[in-house]
Structure formats: structure tokens, C-alpha cells
Design an enzyme around this catalytic site. Structure first.
Site, PDB file in Angstrom:
ATOM      1  N   HIS A   2      41.326   0.363 -19.484  1.00  0.00           N
ATOM      2  CA  HIS A   2      40.323   0.102 -20.507  1.00  0.00           C
ATOM      3  C   HIS A   2      39.267   1.201 -20.483  1.00  0.00           C
ATOM      4  O   HIS A   2      38.496   1.314 -19.535  1.00  0.00           O
ATOM      5  CB  HIS A   2      39.691  -1.273 -20.304  1.00  0.00           C
ATOM      6  CG  HIS A   2      40.641  -2.406 -20.543  1.00  0.00           C
ATOM      7  ND1 HIS A   2      41.596  -2.781 -19.623  1.00  0.00           N
ATOM      8  CD2 HIS A   2      40.812  -3.233 -21.602  1.00  0.00           C
ATOM      9  CE1 HIS A   2      42.296  -3.798 -20.115  1.00  0.00           C
ATOM     10  NE2 HIS A   2      41.838  -4.080 -21.310  1.00  0.00           N
TER      11      HIS A   2
ATOM     12  N   HIS B  86      47.936  -3.140 -26.226  1.00  0.00           N
ATOM     13  CA  HIS B  86      48.581  -3.921 -25.171  1.00  0.00           C
ATOM     14  C   HIS B  86      48.512  -5.415 -25.468  1.00  0.00           C
ATOM     15  O   HIS B  86      47.852  -5.858 -26.400  1.00  0.00           O
ATOM     16  CB  HIS B  86      47.960  -3.607 -23.808  1.00  0.00           C
ATOM     17  CG  HIS B  86      46.500  -3.944 -23.708  1.00  0.00           C
ATOM     18  ND1 HIS B  86      45.499  -3.120 -24.183  1.00  0.00           N
ATOM     19  CD2 HIS B  86      45.855  -5.022 -23.183  1.00  0.00           C
ATOM     20  CE1 HIS B  86      44.321  -3.668 -23.962  1.00  0.00           C
ATOM     21  NE2 HIS B  86      44.505  -4.830 -23.357  1.00  0.00           N
TER      22      HIS B  86
ATOM     23  N   CYS C  83      40.176 -15.536 -21.751  1.00  0.00           N
ATOM     24  CA  CYS C  83      41.103 -14.539 -22.289  1.00  0.00           C
ATOM     25  C   CYS C  83      41.687 -13.779 -21.110  1.00  0.00           C
ATOM     26  O   CYS C  83      41.140 -13.782 -20.008  1.00  0.00           O
ATOM     27  CB  CYS C  83      40.411 -13.614 -23.283  1.00  0.00           C
ATOM     28  SG  CYS C  83      38.938 -12.793 -22.661  1.00  0.00           S
TER      29      CYS C  83
ATOM     30  N   HIS D 211      45.507 -11.300 -19.784  1.00  0.00           N
ATOM     31  CA  HIS D 211      46.671 -10.473 -20.081  1.00  0.00           C
ATOM     32  C   HIS D 211      47.918 -11.069 -19.425  1.00  0.00           C
ATOM     33  O   HIS D 211      47.956 -11.186 -18.201  1.00  0.00           O
ATOM     34  CB  HIS D 211      46.465  -9.055 -19.548  1.00  0.00           C
ATOM     35  CG  HIS D 211      45.237  -8.382 -20.084  1.00  0.00           C
ATOM     36  ND1 HIS D 211      43.988  -8.559 -19.528  1.00  0.00           N
ATOM     37  CD2 HIS D 211      45.076  -7.542 -21.135  1.00  0.00           C
ATOM     38  CE1 HIS D 211      43.108  -7.841 -20.218  1.00  0.00           C
ATOM     39  NE2 HIS D 211      43.739  -7.225 -21.199  1.00  0.00           N
TER      40      HIS D 211
ATOM     41  N   GLU E 107      39.927 -18.190 -13.455  1.00  0.00           N
ATOM     42  CA  GLU E 107      38.599 -17.901 -13.984  1.00  0.00           C
ATOM     43  C   GLU E 107      37.675 -19.115 -13.954  1.00  0.00           C
ATOM     44  O   GLU E 107      36.476 -18.979 -13.725  1.00  0.00           O
ATOM     45  CB  GLU E 107      38.684 -17.398 -15.429  1.00  0.00           C
ATOM     46  CG  GLU E 107      39.235 -16.001 -15.570  1.00  0.00           C
ATOM     47  CD  GLU E 107      39.013 -15.425 -16.956  1.00  0.00           C
ATOM     48  OE1 GLU E 107      38.268 -16.044 -17.755  1.00  0.00           O
ATOM     49  OE2 GLU E 107      39.578 -14.361 -17.248  1.00  0.00           O
TER      50      GLU E 107
ATOM     51  N   TYR F  82      43.532  -7.341 -32.716  1.00  0.00           N
ATOM     52  CA  TYR F  82      42.239  -6.755 -33.055  1.00  0.00           C
ATOM     53  C   TYR F  82      42.012  -5.474 -32.272  1.00  0.00           C
ATOM     54  O   TYR F  82      42.682  -5.196 -31.275  1.00  0.00           O
ATOM     55  CB  TYR F  82      41.094  -7.738 -32.771  1.00  0.00           C
ATOM     56  CG  TYR F  82      40.746  -7.837 -31.305  1.00  0.00           C
ATOM     57  CD1 TYR F  82      39.665  -7.146 -30.774  1.00  0.00           C
ATOM     58  CD2 TYR F  82      41.529  -8.597 -30.436  1.00  0.00           C
ATOM     59  CE1 TYR F  82      39.364  -7.211 -29.420  1.00  0.00           C
ATOM     60  CE2 TYR F  82      41.238  -8.676 -29.092  1.00  0.00           C
ATOM     61  CZ  TYR F  82      40.155  -7.975 -28.585  1.00  0.00           C
ATOM     62  OH  TYR F  82      39.862  -8.028 -27.243  1.00  0.00           O
TER      63      TYR F  82
ATOM     64  N   GLU G  22      38.761  -2.107 -26.800  1.00  0.00           N
ATOM     65  CA  GLU G  22      39.787  -3.135 -26.608  1.00  0.00           C
ATOM     66  C   GLU G  22      40.733  -3.033 -27.803  1.00  0.00           C
ATOM     67  O   GLU G  22      40.288  -2.943 -28.942  1.00  0.00           O
ATOM     68  CB  GLU G  22      39.170  -4.542 -26.556  1.00  0.00           C
ATOM     69  CG  GLU G  22      38.673  -4.954 -25.194  1.00  0.00           C
ATOM     70  CD  GLU G  22      39.782  -5.276 -24.203  1.00  0.00           C
ATOM     71  OE1 GLU G  22      40.949  -4.887 -24.444  1.00  0.00           O
ATOM     72  OE2 GLU G  22      39.484  -5.904 -23.181  1.00  0.00           O
TER      73      GLU G  22
ATOM     74  N   GLU H 120      44.232  -4.988 -28.744  1.00  0.00           N
ATOM     75  CA  GLU H 120      45.134  -6.004 -28.212  1.00  0.00           C
ATOM     76  C   GLU H 120      45.891  -6.762 -29.295  1.00  0.00           C
ATOM     77  O   GLU H 120      45.343  -7.088 -30.350  1.00  0.00           O
ATOM     78  CB  GLU H 120      44.339  -7.030 -27.392  1.00  0.00           C
ATOM     79  CG  GLU H 120      43.619  -6.436 -26.206  1.00  0.00           C
ATOM     80  CD  GLU H 120      42.819  -7.462 -25.423  1.00  0.00           C
ATOM     81  OE1 GLU H 120      42.597  -7.225 -24.221  1.00  0.00           O
ATOM     82  OE2 GLU H 120      42.419  -8.489 -25.989  1.00  0.00           O
TER      83      GLU H 120
ATOM     84  N   TRP I 227      35.900 -10.253 -30.675  1.00  0.00           N
ATOM     85  CA  TRP I 227      37.144 -10.987 -30.918  1.00  0.00           C
ATOM     86  C   TRP I 227      36.864 -12.458 -31.231  1.00  0.00           C
ATOM     87  O   TRP I 227      37.591 -13.072 -32.004  1.00  0.00           O
ATOM     88  CB  TRP I 227      38.122 -10.833 -29.747  1.00  0.00           C
ATOM     89  CG  TRP I 227      37.636 -11.294 -28.417  1.00  0.00           C
ATOM     90  CD1 TRP I 227      37.774 -12.537 -27.863  1.00  0.00           C
ATOM     91  CD2 TRP I 227      36.928 -10.507 -27.453  1.00  0.00           C
ATOM     92  NE1 TRP I 227      37.198 -12.573 -26.618  1.00  0.00           N
ATOM     93  CE2 TRP I 227      36.675 -11.344 -26.337  1.00  0.00           C
ATOM     94  CE3 TRP I 227      36.494  -9.176 -27.407  1.00  0.00           C
ATOM     95  CZ2 TRP I 227      36.003 -10.890 -25.199  1.00  0.00           C
ATOM     96  CZ3 TRP I 227      35.824  -8.729 -26.279  1.00  0.00           C
ATOM     97  CH2 TRP I 227      35.577  -9.584 -25.191  1.00  0.00           C
TER      98      TRP I 227
END
Length: 197
Positions: free
Chosen positions: A25, A32, A67, A69, A87, A109, A119, A121, A166
């Protein structure tokens, strides 16, 4: 713990490789795979979080519940449940019983932070239904704050500068669907080729 990797995508949303998350990033972040989710309790409240101030990208912004990955070969549902536990400390027993519904499986986005970090993604969005009273124990390295909000307050956040880009883009698509307890299941067919359910 091994190095966390992200799945790199081509323009057709097919996997074309992996890269370490920690170094991927920057001002030229590759396209991604990611996800966002909204945890909704039986009273219709949404778990809204503030990203930790030490996060590499968009620190301190308010956003949806979680959020992350998906790792290489990891399905979307499994990635969501993993990150909710990592998290937010939601107990595994609750998560394993929680219905997970794809609501914006085609969302993608690109956003640029104040420091120039990008970002970019393909970021399917899902709803996770949990009982009211579900305990939340945020990981301070990931989450500064986590609060249960009414849907009306979630809508108000869209117009505030402290919301994530986002989140604002997702709410533009989610708001017309009405309160989150009634969001329709959009199915898994629109998920990117690189991601299984």
C-alpha cells in the site's frame, strides 16, 4: 505468524499473483482483492468502527464493521469471519452460527489518502447477522473504537469528513436498499473470478 499476503488482480478480476500486504500500500498500490462487511444485530443496529490511529492507510477514519483481504485460496466467508475475530474479538461460536449474506458482491473502488497512499480494491460487501448483546473486544492495533449505531446515524456519517471514502461509496449503494436487516441477498455469482464464497 507468517507474512500476510494480498491477492493481486488483473482488469478481469482474475488472480495474477500475490504480494506482501505490509509493503503493497503506497502511491502506486496494485489492484487487489479485499472485502468489507457490516455486522448487524437483531435490533437492526450496525457495528461501526474507527480505524486505529497507527494504521498504514486511512488511520482514524470511521467506517463499516470490518474490512480486510482474503488470503490466497481463502473464501470470502472464511476471510470475513477470520478478520471479525482478529479485529473485533467476536467469539468464534457466535461467528460460526452467523448468517453471512453478500449484498454488494460487485463493489470496487479506488481512493487516495491525504498522504498520497492509494487503495485500489475489488471489495465485495457482506452483511453478518449476530444476536443483540454480542460481545466486541477490539484489537487496539486495528480498531480505535467500535460502537453499535442506528441506521439513521450510519446514514448521517456519510456526510462527515471523518468517514472513509469506501464507506461513502458503499452507502451510496446500500442506502437505497433500506435498513440493513432487510438488505437482499445478492448471491455469489457476481463475485470476482479470483474469489470463492
Amino acid at each position: 505468524m507468517g507474512v500476510e499476503e494480498i491477492v493481486l488482480l488483473n482488469a478481469a478480476d482474475e488472480a495474477v499473483g500475490t504480494a506482501p500486504k505490509a509493503t503493497s500500500h503506497h502511491r502506486d498500490t496494485p489492484y487487489h482483492l479485499a472485502f468489507s462487511c457490516y455486522v448487524v444485530d437483531t435490533e437492526g443496529r450496525v457495528l461501526i468502527t474507527r480505524r486505529a490511529l497507527g494504521k498504514r492507510t486511512f488511520p482514524g477514519v470511521w467506517t463499516g464493521s470490518c474490512c480486510g483481504h482474503p488470503g490466497p485460496g481463502e473464501g470470502l466467508r472464511e476471510a470475513i469471519l477470520r478478520r471479525l475475530q482478529d479485529e473485533l474479538g467476536i467469539p468464534d461460536a457466535i461467528l460460526r452460527a452467523a448468517p453471512v449474506t453478500p449484498v454488494l458482491p460487485g463493489f470496487q473502488y479506488r481512493a487516495v489518502a491525504d498522504d498520497g497512499t492509494v487503495e485500489h480494491e475489488r471489495c465485495p460487501v457482506a452483511r453478518v447477522a449476530v444476536p443483540s448483546g454480542t460481545p466486541v473486544r477490539p484489537n487496539p492495533e486495528e480498531v480505535e473504537a467500535a460502537e453499535w449505531w442506528t441506521w439513521e446515524r450510519c446514514l448521517d456519517l456519510v456526510d462527515r469528513p471523518e468517514s472513509s471514502p469506501w464507506y461513502r461509496l458503499q452507502l451510496a449503494e446500500l442506502a437505497p436498499l433500506g435498513p440493513p436487516s432487510g438488505w437482499p441477498d445478492a448471491g455469489t455469482a457476481p463475485l470476482p473470478p479470483a474469489l470463492t464464497w
